[in-house]
Design an enzyme around this catalytic site. Structure first.
Site, PDB file in Angstrom:
ATOM      1  N   CYS A  77      48.055  41.397  41.336  1.00  8.40           N
ATOM      2  CA  CYS A  77      47.572  41.527  42.716  1.00  8.40           C
ATOM      3  C   CYS A  77      46.711  40.317  43.105  1.00  8.40           C
ATOM      4  O   CYS A  77      47.205  39.202  43.159  1.00  8.40           O
ATOM      5  CB  CYS A  77      46.854  42.863  42.903  1.00  8.40           C
ATOM      6  SG  CYS A  77      46.575  43.282  44.644  1.00  8.40           S
ATOM      7  N   HIS A 175      51.210  46.444  41.494  1.00  2.92           N
ATOM      8  CA  HIS A 175      50.367  46.945  40.404  1.00  2.92           C
ATOM      9  C   HIS A 175      51.242  47.650  39.371  1.00  2.92           C
ATOM     10  O   HIS A 175      51.558  48.824  39.547  1.00  2.92           O
ATOM     11  CB  HIS A 175      49.331  47.937  40.950  1.00  2.92           C
ATOM     12  CG  HIS A 175      48.248  47.301  41.733  1.00  2.92           C
ATOM     13  ND1 HIS A 175      47.106  46.797  41.164  1.00  2.92           N
ATOM     14  CD2 HIS A 175      48.140  47.071  43.060  1.00  2.92           C
ATOM     15  CE1 HIS A 175      46.328  46.288  42.097  1.00  2.92           C
ATOM     16  NE2 HIS A 175      46.929  46.428  43.255  1.00  2.92           N
ATOM     17  N   GLU A 177      50.367  48.778  36.579  1.00  2.00           N
ATOM     18  CA  GLU A 177      49.581  49.862  35.966  1.00  2.00           C
ATOM     19  C   GLU A 177      49.532  51.109  36.841  1.00  2.00           C
ATOM     20  O   GLU A 177      49.127  52.174  36.380  1.00  2.00           O
ATOM     21  CB  GLU A 177      48.162  49.366  35.636  1.00  2.00           C
ATOM     22  CG  GLU A 177      47.203  49.288  36.797  1.00  2.00           C
ATOM     23  CD  GLU A 177      47.379  48.095  37.731  1.00  2.00           C
ATOM     24  OE1 GLU A 177      46.558  47.961  38.663  1.00  2.00           O
ATOM     25  OE2 GLU A 177      48.330  47.304  37.557  1.00  2.00           O
TER      26      GLU A 177
END
Length: 193
Positions: A77, A175, A177
């Site tokens: 990001c 993202h 994650e």
């Protein structure tokens, strides 16, 4: 394997640590030069505003360290955006790893782009076992235009680089994650590079 997440006061650290743990590894959070240099893999996260994040990198001396790392580095990001030449956000210079300037989405688009969108034109070992047009989670108002270092594309009113790669440096605008099993596979691929 020694995995270091660069700690420079930017957000989204915990979710990355948990995702790494789910893959069966442990990550260390650090801004220590020697610890970062000795890592097998480095993750450069970021949530927040570019110019203040860049100030923190300069204050900590990480500004000169990161572009010279030799092991695989993954910017996520804002981390990816700070690896570019510059960004319109706060009119700030970046680390200059990727040869592209980050710009703001056109005013006609709702910003930030927030939620799920597809990635396609996948061109890197980062996307091993990832299908074209998988959905990833994004939150951003600025983007890197398509360039020679683009390894994944997303369309939000304009096609842009949702992932970049140059040598040992990788960046994702999305993202991983926060993108479920597909995102975890991308993190696993990064750890396997």
């Amino acid at each position: 394997m020694k995995i270091v997440i660069i700690n420079y006061g930017a957000g989204n650290i915990q979710s990355i640590m948990f995702a790494i743990e789910r893959l069966g590894f442990k990550a260390t959070l650090s801004n220590n030069r020697n610890e970062i240099l000795s890592a097998d893999k480095v993750i450069f996260p970021g949530v927040g505003e570019a110019s203040s994040a860049m100030e923190k990198l300069i204050e900590s001396g990480l500004y000169t360290l990161i572009p010279n790392l030799k092991q695989p580095v993954l910017g996520i990001c804002l981390g990816m955006q700070l690896m570019c030449k510059s960004t319109e956000e706060g009119n700030t210079s970046g680390l200059g790893i990727f040869d592209v300037d980050v710009i703001k989405f056109a005013p006609i688009l709702k910003v930030p782009q927030m939620g799920w969108n597809t990635i396609y034109n996948l061109q890197s070992p980062l996307f091993t076992e990832i299908n074209e047009n998988e959905y990833m989670y994004l939150v951003h108002s600025f983007y890197a235009p398509l360039c020679k270092e683009t390894i994944a594309t997303t369309n939000y009113g304009v096609e842009y680089a949702s992932a970049l790669q140059k040598n040992n440096f990788y960046g994702t605008q999305f993202h991983p994650e926060k993108s479920g099993a597909i995102g975890e596979q991308i993190l696993r691929n990064f750890l396997n590079i």
